[in-house]
Design a protein around this motif. Sequence first.
Motif, PDB file in Angstrom:
ATOM      1  N   ASP A   1       5.449 -15.586  19.606  1.00 56.25           N
ATOM      2  CA  ASP A   1       5.040 -16.797  18.875  1.00 56.25           C
ATOM      3  C   ASP A   1       4.080 -16.597  17.730  1.00 56.25           C
ATOM      4  OD1 ASP A   1       5.556 -19.376  18.242  1.00 56.25           O
ATOM      5  OD2 ASP A   1       3.887 -19.658  19.793  1.00 56.25           O
ATOM      6  N   ALA A   2       4.134 -15.418  16.853  1.00 54.19           N
ATOM      7  CA  ALA A   2       3.403 -15.036  15.835  1.00 54.19           C
ATOM      8  C   ALA A   2       3.870 -15.317  14.620  1.00 54.19           C
ATOM      9  CB  ALA A   2       3.063 -13.622  16.357  1.00 54.19           C
ATOM     10  N   PRO A   3       2.951 -15.472  13.723  1.00 52.95           N
ATOM     11  CA  PRO A   3       3.505 -15.542  12.149  1.00 52.95           C
ATOM     12  C   PRO A   3       3.869 -14.356  11.831  1.00 52.95           C
ATOM     13  CG  PRO A   3       0.838 -15.516  12.171  1.00 52.95           C
ATOM     14  CD  PRO A   3       1.425 -15.789  13.560  1.00 52.95           C
ATOM     15  N   LEU A   4       5.123 -14.314  10.926  1.00 55.40           N
ATOM     16  CA  LEU A   4       5.571 -13.032  10.325  1.00 55.40           C
ATOM     17  C   LEU A   4       5.448 -12.888   8.840  1.00 55.40           C
ATOM     18  CD1 LEU A   4       7.810 -10.623  10.772  1.00 55.40           C
ATOM     19  CD2 LEU A   4       9.396 -12.287  10.254  1.00 55.40           C
ATOM     20  N   ASP A   5       5.113 -11.664   8.510  1.00 59.45           N
ATOM     21  CA  ASP A   5       5.118 -11.591   7.036  1.00 59.45           C
ATOM     22  C   ASP A   5       5.806 -10.157   6.837  1.00 59.45           C
ATOM     23  OD1 ASP A   5       4.631 -11.781   4.328  1.00 59.45           O
ATOM     24  OD2 ASP A   5       2.477 -12.266   4.498  1.00 59.45           O
ATOM     25  N   ILE A   6       5.849  -9.669   5.748  1.00 61.20           N
ATOM     26  CA  ILE A   6       6.189  -8.354   5.111  1.00 61.20           C
ATOM     27  C   ILE A   6       4.932  -7.541   4.687  1.00 61.20           C
ATOM     28  CG2 ILE A   6       6.536  -8.760   2.817  1.00 61.20           C
ATOM     29  CD1 ILE A   6       8.905  -7.036   2.978  1.00 61.20           C
ATOM     30  N   CYS A   7       4.838  -6.181   4.998  1.00 60.70           N
ATOM     31  CA  CYS A   7       3.645  -5.632   4.815  1.00 60.70           C
ATOM     32  C   CYS A   7       3.920  -4.587   3.492  1.00 60.70           C
ATOM     33  CB  CYS A   7       3.080  -4.486   6.070  1.00 60.70           C
ATOM     34  SG  CYS A   7       1.854  -3.635   5.681  1.00 60.70           S
ATOM     35  N   LEU A   8       3.551  -5.046   2.364  1.00 60.02           N
ATOM     36  CA  LEU A   8       4.200  -4.458   1.186  1.00 60.02           C
ATOM     37  C   LEU A   8       2.849  -3.247   0.673  1.00 60.02           C
ATOM     38  CD1 LEU A   8       5.325  -7.496  -1.000  1.00 60.02           C
ATOM     39  CD2 LEU A   8       6.532  -5.612   0.091  1.00 60.02           C
ATOM     40  N   VAL A   9       3.627  -2.008   0.818  1.00 56.81           N
ATOM     41  CA  VAL A   9       2.599  -1.012   0.381  1.00 56.81           C
ATOM     42  C   VAL A   9       3.414  -0.128  -0.853  1.00 56.81           C
ATOM     43  CG1 VAL A   9       1.255  -0.923   2.618  1.00 56.81           C
ATOM     44  CG2 VAL A   9       3.216   0.465   2.494  1.00 56.81           C
ATOM     45  N   ARG A  10       2.744   0.612  -1.368  1.00 55.41           N
ATOM     46  CA  ARG A  10       3.356   1.665  -2.236  1.00 55.41           C
ATOM     47  C   ARG A  10       2.413   2.928  -2.256  1.00 55.41           C
ATOM     48  NH1 ARG A  10       8.177   1.238  -4.169  1.00 55.41           N
ATOM     49  NH2 ARG A  10       7.658   2.641  -5.899  1.00 55.41           N
ATOM     50  N   LYS A  11       3.186   3.981  -1.968  1.00 59.11           N
ATOM     51  CA  LYS A  11       2.521   5.195  -1.859  1.00 59.11           C
ATOM     52  C   LYS A  11       2.218   5.829  -3.251  1.00 59.11           C
ATOM     53  CE  LYS A  11       5.263   8.951  -1.408  1.00 59.11           C
ATOM     54  NZ  LYS A  11       5.915   9.872  -0.897  1.00 59.11           N
ATOM     55  N   LEU A  12       0.912   6.272  -3.388  1.00 60.72           N
ATOM     56  CA  LEU A  12       0.692   6.714  -4.710  1.00 60.72           C
ATOM     57  C   LEU A  12       0.788   8.291  -4.796  1.00 60.72           C
ATOM     58  CD1 LEU A  12      -2.899   4.855  -5.189  1.00 60.72           C
ATOM     59  CD2 LEU A  12      -0.765   4.479  -6.269  1.00 60.72           C
ATOM     60  N   GLY A  13       1.828   8.830  -5.432  1.00 62.72           N
ATOM     61  CA  GLY A  13       2.429  10.286  -5.215  1.00 62.72           C
ATOM     62  C   GLY A  13       1.779  10.961  -6.283  1.00 62.72           C
ATOM     63  N   VAL A  14       1.252  12.501  -5.946  1.00 63.89           N
ATOM     64  CA  VAL A  14       0.622  13.176  -6.835  1.00 63.89           C
ATOM     65  C   VAL A  14       1.677  13.424  -8.156  1.00 63.89           C
ATOM     66  CG1 VAL A  14       0.018  15.696  -7.298  1.00 63.89           C
ATOM     67  CG2 VAL A  14      -0.603  14.480  -5.245  1.00 63.89           C
ATOM     68  N   PRO A  15       1.335  13.029  -9.304  1.00 62.86           N
ATOM     69  CA  PRO A  15       2.292  13.204 -10.520  1.00 62.86           C
ATOM     70  C   PRO A  15       3.390  14.396 -10.389  1.00 62.86           C
ATOM     71  CG  PRO A  15       0.081  12.646 -11.088  1.00 62.86           C
ATOM     72  CD  PRO A  15      -0.319  13.045  -9.859  1.00 62.86           C
ATOM     73  N   TYR A  16       2.858  15.404 -10.022  1.00 59.76           N
ATOM     74  CA  TYR A  16       3.781  16.532 -10.272  1.00 59.76           C
ATOM     75  C   TYR A  16       4.249  16.900  -8.714  1.00 59.76           C
ATOM     76  CZ  TYR A  16      -0.498  19.134  -8.559  1.00 59.76           C
ATOM     77  OH  TYR A  16      -1.656  19.661  -8.006  1.00 59.76           O
ATOM     78  N   GLN A  17       4.019  16.131  -7.835  1.00 59.66           N
ATOM     79  CA  GLN A  17       4.615  16.379  -6.628  1.00 59.66           C
ATOM     80  C   GLN A  17       4.610  15.076  -5.988  1.00 59.66           C
ATOM     81  OE1 GLN A  17       2.819  19.316  -4.239  1.00 59.66           O
ATOM     82  NE2 GLN A  17       4.308  19.207  -2.625  1.00 59.66           N
ATOM     83  N   PRO A  18       5.639  14.032  -6.265  1.00 66.10           N
ATOM     84  CA  PRO A  18       5.587  12.398  -5.753  1.00 66.10           C
ATOM     85  C   PRO A  18       5.447  12.300  -4.437  1.00 66.10           C
ATOM     86  CG  PRO A  18       7.045  12.805  -7.875  1.00 66.10           C
ATOM     87  CD  PRO A  18       6.641  14.242  -7.268  1.00 66.10           C
ATOM     88  N   GLU A  19       6.223  13.381  -3.631  1.00 70.77           N
ATOM     89  CA  GLU A  19       6.457  12.962  -2.109  1.00 70.77           C
ATOM     90  C   GLU A  19       5.057  13.257  -1.489  1.00 70.77           C
ATOM     91  OE1 GLU A  19       7.005  17.365  -2.945  1.00 70.77           O
ATOM     92  OE2 GLU A  19       7.765  15.655  -3.881  1.00 70.77           O
ATOM     93  N   LEU A  20       4.142  13.884  -2.083  1.00 71.77           N
ATOM     94  CA  LEU A  20       2.873  14.019  -1.518  1.00 71.77           C
ATOM     95  C   LEU A  20       1.773  12.952  -1.890  1.00 71.77           C
ATOM     96  CD1 LEU A  20       0.636  15.859  -0.202  1.00 71.77           C
ATOM     97  CD2 LEU A  20       0.269  16.978  -2.085  1.00 71.77           C
ATOM     98  N   ALA A  21       1.357  12.313  -0.800  1.00 71.84           N
ATOM     99  CA  ALA A  21       0.565  11.204  -1.325  1.00 71.84           C
ATOM    100  C   ALA A  21      -0.868  11.300  -1.206  1.00 71.84           C
ATOM    101  CB  ALA A  21       0.775  10.270   0.056  1.00 71.84           C
ATOM    102  N   MET A  22      -1.395  10.949  -2.477  1.00 69.14           N
ATOM    103  CA  MET A  22      -2.915  10.910  -2.455  1.00 69.14           C
ATOM    104  C   MET A  22      -3.610   9.716  -2.428  1.00 69.14           C
ATOM    105  SD  MET A  22      -2.732  10.963  -6.855  1.00 69.14           S
ATOM    106  CE  MET A  22      -1.902   9.815  -7.893  1.00 69.14           C
TER     107      MET A  22
END
Length: 428
Positions: free
Chosen positions: A46-67
């Motif tokens: 019985d709790a409020p629901l929302d979406i948790c919007l996040v975006r990873k900041l990937g290293v420019p030359y290795q986008p899968e690596l999160a900085m």
Amino acid sequence: MYFTDRTDAGRQLAARLTGLRGQDPVVLGLPRGGVPVAAEVADALDAPLDICLVRKLGVPYQPELAMGAIGENGVRVLNDRVLAETGVSAHDLAEVEKRERAVLEQRARRYRSARGPADPSGRTVVVVDDGMATGATALAACRVVRARGASRIVLAVPVAPHDWAERVGDAADETYAVREPHLFYAIGQFYTDFSQTTDEEVVACLRARREGRGEHAGYAEDGEVRIPLGGSEVGGRLTLPERATGVVLFAHGSGSSRHSPRNLEVAATLNRAGLGTLLFDLLTEAEAADRANVFDTPLLARRLRQATDWLAGRFGAGALSVGYFGASTGAAAALWAAAEPDDPVAAVVSRGGRPDLADERLPEVTAPTLLIVGGADTLVLDLNEQAQRRLRCEHRLVTVPGAGHLFEGPGELERVGDLAAAWFAERL
């Protein structure tokens, strides 16, 4: 298989979390697949629901690596170790954040309509996904929620690798999983149905939970409606802010419906500007199956007028000014309807429209008309320039630089919404 689908997974997960019910938690689902799971958890608690919007900041030359990662309200969390090891400059970091921030804001408008994000300050927050594999997004979400002031974070998933709690570390105060198998290759291997969750399903989950809790502050009306069209009925969504003086009816493009993510985003912008919106299906499911109906401009225009008459009967003729927003082929239907001598429409906006499909009626349109076209959509731009020469009413043609037919680039659809809101606000 452990779960038939995400709804089943959510119910099983909710059974593990019943002890949180008395703690007044907020439930946040990760996009997109985590939202249907989180909806079941929110119902059980019985709790409020929302979406948790996040975006990873990937290293420019290795986008899968999160900085680092970013969240709403300007929240940014950086991984100092990765930044030091990769040598990413402040300039490059700022460029990555600028790009990801634009995507984040676009998705927030798409999913939330006129509402802002839930406030986690000082509360227990349950972060939910449909499973955890690498965990990068879930960990980023926990860190962003912590930065926004959550007093306690619970990370909950239906399935995760057996050592997942070690990976999470102190990012969450508690972790819950229904299953923790040793043999783990992908989340989908544990679901019978792991089909992609659509934007429409996400919006529907969030709206259904909000309506169930009576969260309608600031709205005179916000809910599903049934609109009689001839001998049948179609579904619609009517949103009417308090003190709204006008309502905009949406005519969707070929093959689209009232669940169109792009039109939902524009409607949210209009709602924030104090304008009502009615998104509805111009055709029944049986009619839409016949592709000829999708391009039958007179038929679609007649349906638009029938919905306009239904609104007048609901609120009283003249109680609300009426505007038409048409997209693609729907723009032709809006202009065709607006050409009727007794049509009450006060303003028309076309997004990437096909006014050529209403060519014979264009000189008869009297309502002020705004034509919005993507600068890179050269064919449609040419068609709109020709239509502009046929219009005798007040009109304006605006191009959004670099935009294609769907206005998918960062900030492009936001520009459409702002232009439409300004046009309607002045004339309704």
